[in-house]
Design a protein around this motif. Structure first.
Motif, PDB file in Angstrom:
ATOM      1  N   ALA A  68       0.830  -1.209   0.000  1.00 12.92           N
ATOM      2  CA  ALA A  68       0.000   0.000   0.000  1.00 12.92           C
ATOM      3  C   ALA A  68       0.865   1.259   0.000  1.00 12.92           C
ATOM      4  CB  ALA A  68      -0.928  -0.012   1.209  1.00 12.92           C
ATOM      5  N   ILE A  69       1.979   1.231   0.706  1.00  9.51           N
ATOM      6  CA  ILE A  69       2.882   2.387   0.728  1.00  9.51           C
ATOM      7  C   ILE A  69       3.519   2.580  -0.646  1.00  9.51           C
ATOM      8  CG2 ILE A  69       5.009   3.324   1.726  1.00  9.51           C
ATOM      9  CD1 ILE A  69       4.276   1.804   4.310  1.00  9.51           C
ATOM     10  N   GLN A  70       3.977   1.495  -1.251  1.00  7.50           N
ATOM     11  CA  GLN A  70       4.623   1.602  -2.559  1.00  7.50           C
ATOM     12  C   GLN A  70       3.629   1.958  -3.656  1.00  7.50           C
ATOM     13  OE1 GLN A  70       6.341  -2.306  -2.394  1.00  7.50           O
ATOM     14  NE2 GLN A  70       8.350  -1.551  -1.712  1.00  7.50           N
ATOM     15  N   ASP A  71       2.350   1.608  -3.453  1.00 12.99           N
ATOM     16  CA  ASP A  71       1.302   1.989  -4.404  1.00 12.99           C
ATOM     17  C   ASP A  71       0.733   3.373  -4.105  1.00 12.99           C
ATOM     18  OD1 ASP A  71       1.583  -0.395  -5.727  1.00 12.99           O
ATOM     19  OD2 ASP A  71      -0.141  -1.364  -4.757  1.00 12.99           O
ATOM     20  N   VAL A 100      -1.145   4.880   0.995  1.00 19.73           N
ATOM     21  CA  VAL A 100      -0.863   5.535   2.275  1.00 19.73           C
ATOM     22  C   VAL A 100       0.544   6.106   2.213  1.00 19.73           C
ATOM     23  CG1 VAL A 100      -2.432   4.134   3.664  1.00 19.73           C
ATOM     24  CG2 VAL A 100      -0.089   3.339   3.282  1.00 19.73           C
ATOM     25  N   MET A 101       0.813   7.083   3.087  1.00 17.06           N
ATOM     26  CA  MET A 101       2.124   7.731   3.100  1.00 17.06           C
ATOM     27  C   MET A 101       3.144   6.958   3.920  1.00 17.06           C
ATOM     28  SD  MET A 101       1.887  10.533   1.266  1.00 17.06           S
ATOM     29  CE  MET A 101       3.178  11.642   1.823  1.00 17.06           C
ATOM     30  N   GLY A 102       2.675   6.083   4.780  1.00 18.75           N
ATOM     31  CA  GLY A 102       3.552   5.289   5.631  1.00 18.75           C
ATOM     32  C   GLY A 102       2.697   4.399   6.511  1.00 18.75           C
ATOM     33  N   ALA A 122       8.218   1.025  11.802  1.00 19.67           N
ATOM     34  CA  ALA A 122       7.593   2.113  11.060  1.00 19.67           C
ATOM     35  C   ALA A 122       8.131   2.104   9.634  1.00 19.67           C
ATOM     36  CB  ALA A 122       7.886   3.454  11.722  1.00 19.67           C
ATOM     37  N   TYR A 123       7.239   2.010   8.664  1.00 19.64           N
ATOM     38  CA  TYR A 123       7.610   2.073   7.256  1.00 19.64           C
ATOM     39  C   TYR A 123       7.249   3.460   6.723  1.00 19.64           C
ATOM     40  CZ  TYR A 123       8.390  -2.967   7.110  1.00 19.64           C
ATOM     41  OH  TYR A 123       8.884  -4.237   7.327  1.00 19.64           O
ATOM     42  N   THR A 124       8.197   4.079   6.043  1.00 19.06           N
ATOM     43  CA  THR A 124       7.992   5.425   5.531  1.00 19.06           C
ATOM     44  C   THR A 124       8.335   5.467   4.040  1.00 19.06           C
ATOM     45  OG1 THR A 124      10.256   6.107   6.077  1.00 19.06           O
ATOM     46  CG2 THR A 124       8.559   6.427   7.776  1.00 19.06           C
TER      47      THR A 124
END
Length: 337
Positions: free
Chosen positions: A85-88, A91-93, A104-106
């Motif tokens: 979802a982050i790479q698509d 979401v921002m993170g 935490a993924y950013t």
């Protein structure tokens, strides 16, 4: 014979004119202050799309910690789903919760301010749960420019790169006879300048990634949206039209673009307005092409294409109107005195 001094009525008229000019200039300064200061004052996370995954109790704790208008939290079934979802750019993170461990993924290239505030929130949650914290940046800026300074600095050159050529082409090829040359010159400039700026940012400063051809085309489209719109307004309305377009771009488009921060750092209404103006759409398109393999590029590309078509339509209308004027002049009988 000595010249007579200005009459009282003339002096009064000049005084009124001076007063109008002074008030008008002051209004312009206030408008500029509002345009640049208000977005900064009200900047911050606004419905920042954030993902979370983990145990039910842990997710509930995160929801409680991230409540309010600053966050828009979505729950994902697994860590892989969250990363996707982050790479698509859904979401921002995001935050992954496990016993004694928080990750935490950013995506810093998507918005460094969002990364900073999400990391801060994850740090607070880790302290509350007495858990270890790991921060992983899935989409960082390039190693040669880890803070994204080059990307952020591209905003004003892109804006002025649309304004100056419009002024120059208008001066060099004025009137109806030069309209088509202005059109060709605007398109040619956008292509050359777009690829030149992209080459500098990608190969000299190392600020951009992605495919050079795609990124260069996106940069050219952004410049074309600016220069063609301004040329169209000038062709149809004159320099008043150019001034109006330039004012909108500088006073609204630039401060509301979210070029450096991303649109989620502005209040909803301002962010939406900024993204439908050329500077904001140009920044979003450049971000998508440079760092996310084109994910999320469709929307801003369509916005910029619409501005290009608008400018060309205005020039077409001006061309038709000018052609009718030329025909009427040619058909008028010549009166010999």
């Amino acid at each position: 014979m000595a010249q007579q001094s200005d009459t009282p009525s003339t002096a009064t008229g000049q005084g009124r004119r001076l007063a109008v000019i002074v008030v008008g200039l002051a209004a312009v300064v206030v408008a500029m202050l509002c345009a640049f200061a208000l977005p900064s004052v009200h900047s911050g996370p606004h419905d920042l799309p954030t993902g979370v995954t983990g145990g039910q109790q842990s997710v509930a704790a995160v929801h409680k910690a991230l409540q309010g208008n600053e966050w828009d939290v979505s729950v994902y079934d697994s860590e892989d789903d969250l990363k996707t979802a982050i790479q698509d750019r859904d979401v921002m993170g995001g935050i992954v919760l496990a016993p004694g461990q928080i990750t935490a993924y950013t995506a810093t290239a998507g918005g460094p301010q969002a990364t900073a505030v999400l990391t801060s929130a994850a740090t607070t949650i880790a302290k509350q749960q007495q858990a270890d914290l790991t921060v992983t940046d899935l989409t960082p800026f390039p190693d040669d420019d880890p803070k994204g300074a080059g990307f952020s600095s591209a905003a004003l050159p892109m804006i002025f790169g649309g304004m100056f050529p419009a002024v120059l082409l208008t001066r060099l090829f004025p009137g109806h006879s030069g309209l088509r040359l202005r059109l060709a010159g605007g398109i040619a400039f956008a292509l050359v300048a777009g690829f030149a700026v992209t080459a500098f940012l990608q190969y000299v400063t190392g600020s951009l990634g992605g495919d050079y051809l795609i990124t260069g085309l996106g940069m050219s489209l952004g410049m074309a949206a600016l220069v063609m719109t301004l040329l169209g307004l000038e062709s149809l309305i004159g320099m008043a039209g150019f001034g109006l377009g330039a004012a909108v771009i500088m006073l609204l488009g630039n401060p509301l673009s979210g070029f450096a921060s991303g649109p989620h750092w502005l209040p909803d209404g301002w962010a939406t307005l900024g993204q439908v103006l050329p500077p904001g759409a140009s920044g979003s398109l450049l971000r998508a092409n440079s760092f996310f393999d084109g994910t999320g590029a469709d929307g801003p590309a369509l916005v910029l294409a619409a501005w290009v078509l608008l400018g060309m339509a205005l020039m077409f209308i001006a061309d038709r109107r000018g052609a009718k004027g030329v025909r009427r002049s040619a058909e008028e009988p010549v009166v010999v005195g």
